[in-house]
Every structure is written in C-alpha cells, then in structure tokens.
Design a protein around this motif. Structure first.
Motif, PDB file in Angstrom:
ATOM      1  N   UNK A 118     -24.212  31.766  34.940  1.00 20.30           N
ATOM      2  CA  UNK A 118     -24.123  32.669  34.048  1.00 20.30           C
ATOM      3  C   UNK A 118     -22.935  33.906  34.159  1.00 20.30           C
ATOM      4  N   UNK A 119     -22.695  33.983  35.457  1.00 18.57           N
ATOM      5  CA  UNK A 119     -21.561  34.885  35.661  1.00 18.57           C
ATOM      6  C   UNK A 119     -20.118  34.283  35.678  1.00 18.57           C
ATOM      7  N   UNK A 120     -19.966  33.072  35.314  1.00 21.63           N
ATOM      8  CA  UNK A 120     -18.524  32.760  34.986  1.00 21.63           C
ATOM      9  C   UNK A 120     -17.840  33.514  33.861  1.00 21.63           C
ATOM     10  N   UNK A 121     -16.663  33.537  34.339  1.00 14.09           N
ATOM     11  CA  UNK A 121     -15.809  34.522  33.362  1.00 14.09           C
ATOM     12  C   UNK A 121     -14.356  33.880  33.387  1.00 14.09           C
ATOM     13  N   UNK A 122     -13.561  34.515  32.611  1.00 12.02           N
ATOM     14  CA  UNK A 122     -11.970  34.192  32.565  1.00 12.02           C
ATOM     15  C   UNK A 122     -11.451  34.270  34.092  1.00 12.02           C
ATOM     16  N   UNK A 138     -15.649  20.426  27.632  1.00 13.81           N
ATOM     17  CA  UNK A 138     -16.734  21.685  27.566  1.00 13.81           C
ATOM     18  C   UNK A 138     -17.537  21.372  26.574  1.00 13.81           C
ATOM     19  N   UNK A 139     -18.568  22.368  26.637  1.00 12.66           N
ATOM     20  CA  UNK A 139     -19.703  22.093  25.678  1.00 12.66           C
ATOM     21  C   UNK A 139     -20.287  23.305  25.350  1.00 12.66           C
ATOM     22  N   UNK A 140     -20.801  23.479  24.238  1.00 10.55           N
ATOM     23  CA  UNK A 140     -21.323  24.620  23.445  1.00 10.55           C
ATOM     24  C   UNK A 140     -22.475  25.446  24.461  1.00 10.55           C
ATOM     25  N   UNK A 141     -23.073  24.936  25.384  1.00 14.13           N
ATOM     26  CA  UNK A 141     -23.947  25.318  26.189  1.00 14.13           C
ATOM     27  C   UNK A 141     -23.550  26.523  26.824  1.00 14.13           C
ATOM     28  N   UNK A 142     -22.167  26.208  27.647  1.00 13.76           N
ATOM     29  CA  UNK A 142     -21.600  27.482  28.205  1.00 13.76           C
ATOM     30  C   UNK A 142     -21.569  28.625  27.407  1.00 13.76           C
ATOM     31  N   UNK A 143     -20.866  28.631  26.044  1.00 14.76           N
ATOM     32  CA  UNK A 143     -20.754  29.903  25.284  1.00 14.76           C
ATOM     33  C   UNK A 143     -21.955  30.738  25.231  1.00 14.76           C
ATOM     34  N   UNK A 144     -23.111  30.027  25.469  1.00 17.53           N
ATOM     35  CA  UNK A 144     -24.449  30.898  25.116  1.00 17.53           C
ATOM     36  C   UNK A 144     -24.922  31.527  26.116  1.00 17.53           C
ATOM     37  N   UNK A 145     -24.479  31.115  27.469  1.00 17.91           N
ATOM     38  CA  UNK A 145     -25.154  31.488  28.692  1.00 17.91           C
ATOM     39  C   UNK A 145     -25.026  33.107  28.890  1.00 17.91           C
ATOM     40  N   UNK A 146     -23.959  33.803  28.609  1.00 18.73           N
ATOM     41  CA  UNK A 146     -23.740  35.092  28.810  1.00 18.73           C
ATOM     42  C   UNK A 146     -22.491  35.557  28.041  1.00 18.73           C
ATOM     43  N   UNK A 147     -22.367  36.845  28.049  1.00 18.45           N
ATOM     44  CA  UNK A 147     -21.348  37.437  27.196  1.00 18.45           C
ATOM     45  C   UNK A 147     -19.971  36.925  27.927  1.00 18.45           C
ATOM     46  N   UNK A 148     -20.096  37.140  29.142  1.00 18.42           N
ATOM     47  CA  UNK A 148     -18.955  36.697  29.941  1.00 18.42           C
ATOM     48  C   UNK A 148     -18.615  35.194  29.769  1.00 18.42           C
ATOM     49  N   UNK A 149     -19.549  34.433  29.647  1.00 11.06           N
ATOM     50  CA  UNK A 149     -19.397  32.858  29.534  1.00 11.06           C
ATOM     51  C   UNK A 149     -18.706  32.767  27.971  1.00 11.06           C
ATOM     52  N   UNK A 150     -19.285  33.412  27.038  1.00 14.79           N
ATOM     53  CA  UNK A 150     -18.872  33.242  25.700  1.00 14.79           C
ATOM     54  C   UNK A 150     -17.195  33.725  25.631  1.00 14.79           C
TER      55      UNK A 150
END
Length: 320
Positions: A118-122, A138-150
C-alpha cells in the motif's frame, strides 16, 4: 529463469499477499483443518503462469522484510518469476488473506491495511526501469490500495514511463477496497481502461460498475483500446480487436472454486499475444488456462508444456 535476459517478455506490477488456503482441494475453513501458505496476487499470478509457459516474466511490488515476504519471493522465484525488482519494506508487513473455498462463492478474508504494497508510489518507478519489458501488466486492484498507489497507477498508465510496447490492464474491481467517501471506482477504472492497449473485464463487473448489460455495450463505453476482452463467466469470452470481433465459448469444467481464474485467462491470452497467435487461439488459450485454475483450490495451477498448450489452443474445441 536461466541467466539475465536483456528484455523481459512481461513485467507485472501490483500487490502480492500470502494466501492461507486449506491444504486439500475443495476443503473448507475449519478450526482443525490444515493449511498451506502461497503467494496470492492478481499480477504475480499472471507472471507465474506466463513463466510456466516459457516467457521471461518478472513481478515487481513491495513486501515486508518478514518471513511471509520470504515465502512470496521463494515461491515465485521457484516458479521461474524474476523477483529482483521487489522492494522489501522494514517498516510495513506483508499482507495476508484467508480463503474459504466453495464452488458457488469463495469467501475471502483480507488483512492488508498498512501493508508494504500500500506504500508503493511513483518513486518506485525508477528502480523498475532496470528491467525493460515488451509488455506491462497491471490491474485495478493497485489503484484502490492507497492514494499513493492510485497516483502510481495513473503515472504508469497515462505517462508510460516504462516504455513497453503493450500495456495490459485487467479491471479487477474489488468493491471492498473502494470504500472511501471520495473513491470513484467507476470513473477511475474507466479512465485507466481507456488508456490501455489490452483490457480485460468481466461482463458482470462491467455491469456493476457502469451499467453495461452485454459485451457490445462494454465496447461502446471502452472504445479506445485496440484489444478489449470481455469475459462472461461460464458462457463465453468476446474479443474486440482492430481486425474484428471474436467470440469463443468457455470450456466446461467441474469448478472447485473460482478465485484466480480471471488471472489465468489473462495469462493464456497474453501468451498468445506474445507468440503472435491469432485471436481465436488467444481466446482458447485463455479459456484453457482458466479451466485449470477453476478445477483447483489454488490461484495457481500447473499448465502443460507450452507446445501442448498451443496445440490445444488451436483446436476448435477440447474435451473437458
């Protein structure tokens, strides 16, 4: 994987958890049962199945610097997946989920809040550039994990910093992850899908997200990707491509539990893309790979040798 290859076939990026599942196929979650620990993640499932089929596949993400993270790394590496781009986080744990399998509906219990993924980021992208790939999955799951992941997902999809030839996106809508008042799953996932080169979506999840009742209406909505594959569970898969629309019925299979079948379908289809197979063959490869997972209690099911799979994929129909 033997040695280091200059160009990967596939780089898959996303969260992988440790999956706790009953040891015996079809077993339920009970207090006196026995269980196994395995990696569980949509993107790493795709990477592992593609590695099984002989492709140079890597998975990138973040894991805790803990024993559960070691299990993920050791198991995926043992399946031929390059894991050298995985970041280990000393301050956040590896996430866990528990499966209670059943043919009609597998219940899944998640323990992922505050996970390393959940702490992954750009900021992680610079390290991932070390392994160029033909295809990014990629999948849409990652986009929902956190603001940074989005923000990371929007960067990967819209800015294309990794420079891959193809960007593959599986919508993978997980309603429980989109629970904040400001979350807009429908809008965010649609924008990501429209920017992909290859998009996978279930007919039922598309209807839940966007009110599209059939494959054709999904295509009218998601009209920009060159390849859109709409999976209609046990009925069929429909591929919309630059050369036309193709429909392929699903294989008949005795379902043990369905989790992971969509990832297997994507892996089979993408294997066909990487090999330059025609669209009907790609769809049949997807159906065959999915049928193997449907008949297993695991998210990952061993596939036959690649040359055998290719022959089966090219047949008009196979016995179940």
């Amino acid at each position: 994987m033997d040695g280091v290859r200059d160009m990967l076939d596939v780089l898959a990026i996303g969260e992988t958890m440790v999956m706790v599942t009953p040891e015996h196929a079809g077993g339920r979650l009970t207090g006196d049962g026995t269980f196994v620990l395995r990696p569980g993640g949509a993107e790493s499932n795709v990477a592992a199945l593609l590695a099984e089929l002989g492709h140079a596949a890597a998975w990138a993400g973040a894991l805790g610097a803990d024993r559960l993270g070691d299990i993920v790394i050791d198991t995926l590496a043992g399946r031929g997946v390059d894991t050298r781009l995985v970041r280990r986080d000393p301050d956040r744990p590896t996430a866990v989920y528990v499966k209670d399998p059943a043919p009609e509906a597998t219940r899944v219990l998640y323990y992922r809040d505050g996970s390393a993924a959940s702490a992954m980021s750009a900021a992680d992208v610079r390290a991932w550039r070390a392994r160029p790939a033909r295809l990014l999955h990629l999948s849409g799951i990652t986009a929902a994990l956190s603001t940074a992941c989005g923000e990371l997902m929007r960067h990967l999809v819209h800015d294309r910093p990794l420079g891959t030839r193809w960007l593959s996106f599986d919508v993978n809508h997980r309603p429980a992850l989109w629970r904040g008042e400001d979350d807009d799953a429908a809008g965010e996932l649609l924008a990501l899908a429209q920017a992909g080169d290859v998009v996978f979506v279930g007919r039922d999840e598309a209807e839940a997200l966007w009110g599209t009742p059939d494959a054709d209406s999904v295509r009218r909505l998601i009209d920009k990707p060159g390849h859109l594959v709409v999976k209609d569970a046990a009925a069929e898969a429909v591929a919309f491509t630059p050369s036309g629309t193709f429909r392929e019925p699903a294989r008949r299979v005795a379902v043990v539990e369905p989790v992971g079948a969509g990832d297997a379908f994507a892996a089979g289809w993408l294997s066909g893309l990487l090999h330059g197979d025609d669209e009907p063959t790609r769809l049949r490869l997807g159906h065959y790979a999915a049928s193997q997972v449907l008949a297993s209690s695991s998210d990952f099911a061993p596939l036959p040798p690649a040359e055998v799979l290719r022959v089966r994929g090219r047949r008009a129909s196979d016995a179940p």
